[in-house]
Enzyme design. Structure first.
Site, PDB file in Angstrom:
ATOM      1  CE1 TYR A 110     -14.441   2.757   5.067  1.00  0.00           C
ATOM      2  CE2 TYR A 110     -12.258   1.875   5.512  1.00  0.00           C
ATOM      3  CZ  TYR A 110     -13.567   1.690   5.122  1.00  0.00           C
ATOM      4  OH  TYR A 110     -14.015   0.431   4.796  1.00  0.00           O
ATOM      5  CG  ASP A 111      -6.912   9.411   5.235  1.00  0.00           C
ATOM      6  OD1 ASP A 111      -6.982   8.829   6.332  1.00  0.00           O
ATOM      7  OD2 ASP A 111      -5.846   9.597   4.625  1.00  0.00           O
ATOM      8  CG  HIS A 166      -2.036   6.116   0.255  1.00  0.00           C
ATOM      9  ND1 HIS A 166      -1.924   7.419  -0.179  1.00  0.00           N
ATOM     10  CD2 HIS A 166      -2.787   5.473  -0.660  1.00  0.00           C
ATOM     11  CE1 HIS A 166      -2.590   7.549  -1.313  1.00  0.00           C
ATOM     12  NE2 HIS A 166      -3.122   6.385  -1.628  1.00  0.00           N
ATOM     13  CE  LYS A 209      -3.683   9.147   8.020  1.00  0.00           C
ATOM     14  NZ  LYS A 209      -3.883   8.321   6.849  1.00  0.00           N
ATOM     15  CG  ASN A 252      -1.855   1.149   1.278  1.00  0.00           C
ATOM     16  OD1 ASN A 252      -1.438   2.291   1.112  1.00  0.00           O
ATOM     17  ND2 ASN A 252      -3.118   0.861   1.496  1.00  0.00           N
ATOM     18  CG  ASP A 264      -4.551  -5.978   9.591  1.00  0.00           C
ATOM     19  OD1 ASP A 264      -4.531  -5.718   8.378  1.00  0.00           O
ATOM     20  OD2 ASP A 264      -5.563  -6.415  10.152  1.00  0.00           O
ATOM     21  CG  HIS A 282      -4.371   4.498  12.770  1.00  0.00           C
ATOM     22  ND1 HIS A 282      -4.477   5.674  12.057  1.00  0.00           N
ATOM     23  CD2 HIS A 282      -4.563   3.508  11.854  1.00  0.00           C
ATOM     24  CE1 HIS A 282      -4.725   5.409  10.793  1.00  0.00           C
ATOM     25  NE2 HIS A 282      -4.783   4.103  10.650  1.00  0.00           N
ATOM     26  NE  ARG A 283      -0.394   3.870   8.357  1.00  0.00           N
ATOM     27  CZ  ARG A 283      -1.662   3.489   8.199  1.00  0.00           C
ATOM     28  NH1 ARG A 283      -2.060   2.302   8.572  1.00  0.00           N
ATOM     29  NH2 ARG A 283      -2.549   4.313   7.673  1.00  0.00           N
TER      30      ARG A 283
END
Ligand code: IMP
Length: 201
Positions: free
Chosen positions: A155-156, A11, A176, A9, A72, A181-182
C-alpha cells in the site's frame, strides 16, 4: 552471528537487511525452506510467532542453531475499524496481489472522509531454546484517493506519511526506512530486555 529472516518478501528482506547492516542475514531461500507458512493467527504477534516457530523447528532439525527474526505487518485504517490489519496481504482474496488489494481499499474508501491510518509491524526474535523477544512499531498517515508514486510494494503509494509529508511510494528507501513501522519495530526489538518463553510446541 548469523540470523535467519523468516520471509520471502523481497521488499521486506531489503528493508530489514539495510537496517541490520552489521549482521549476516540468511533468507528462507538461503536455508532451503520452500514451503508456504500459513498465517492463521488473529493478531500480528500470533502470526510473527507462527513464522518464527516454524523456521526455528526447521533449523533445529538440521542441527542449525541460529536465531530467527520474523515479522508480521499490515495497514490499519481508522474508519474501517483497523481493517485490513492482519489480512492486508490478502485483502482482495488473492494472497499478495498488491494491485488488487490497493484497488479494493480505494473502492471501499470511496465515500469515506476520515482517511487516517497506520502501518503496524510486530517483530519477533526467536532463539533455539524457544525463548523470544518482541518489538512493536507503528507509523501514521492518511490514505490517498489515488495512487501517488511507485506502486511496487503493498500500500506504499496509497499511504501519505505524517512524518515525510509524501507517500511511501514517493519516498526513497532511506527516507522510508527512518520512519517505517518495521524500522520502529526493529528498534524496539533491539532495546527489548524482556525475554519470554514459548510454551507452544
Ligand atoms: P505480511 O507479509 O503478512 O507481513 O503482510 C504484510 C502486508 O501488509 C503486505 O503484503 C502489504 O500489503 C502490507 N504492508 C506491510 N508493510 C508494508 C509497507 O511497508 N508498505 C506497504 N505495504 C505494506
Amino acid at each position: 552471528m548469523k540470523i535467519v529472516l523468516a520471509s520471502n518478501n523481497k521488499h521486506k528482506i531489503e528493508e530489514i537487511k539495510q537496517m541490520l547492516n552489521n549482521q549476516e542475514i540468511l533468507t528462507l531461500k538461503d536455508i532451503g525452506y520452500t514451503e508456504e507458512i500459513e498465517e492463521t493467527g488473529k493478531t500480528f504477534l500470533e502470526n510473527a510467532l507462527i513464522k518464527a516457530r516454524t523456521i526455528s523447528k526447521f533449523l533445529t532439525k538440521k542441527s542449525l542453531y541460529y536465531p530467527v527474526i520474523a515479522d508480521d505487518s499490515g495497514l490499519c485504517v481508522e474508519a474501517l475499524n483497523g481493517e485490513p490489519g492482519v489480512y492486508s496481504a490478502r485483502y482482495s482474496g488473492t494472497h499478495e496481489n498488491d494491485e488488487a488489494n490497493r484497488l479494493k481499499l480505494l473502492n471501499v474508501m470511496k465515500n469515506i472522509t476520515n482517511r487516517k491510518a497506520y502501518f503496524q509491524c510486530v517483530i519477533v526474535e526467536y532463539f533455539p531454546d524457544k525463548t523470544y523477544k518482541i518489538g512493536d512499531g507503528k507509523t501514521y498517515g492518511n490514505i490517498t484517493t489515488t495512487k501517488i508514486g511507485n506502486d511496487s510494494f503493498g500500500y506504499d503509494c496509497l499511504f501519505l506519511s505524517d512524518d515525510l509529508q509524501k507517500t511511501f511510494g514517493e519516498a526513497s528507501s532511506e527516507e522510508k526506512n527512518h520512519v517505517s513501522h518495521r524500522y520502529r519495530a526493529l528498534k524496539s526489538l533491539l532495546n527489548q530486555t524482556s525475554i519470554l518463553k514459548d510454551d507452544d510446541n
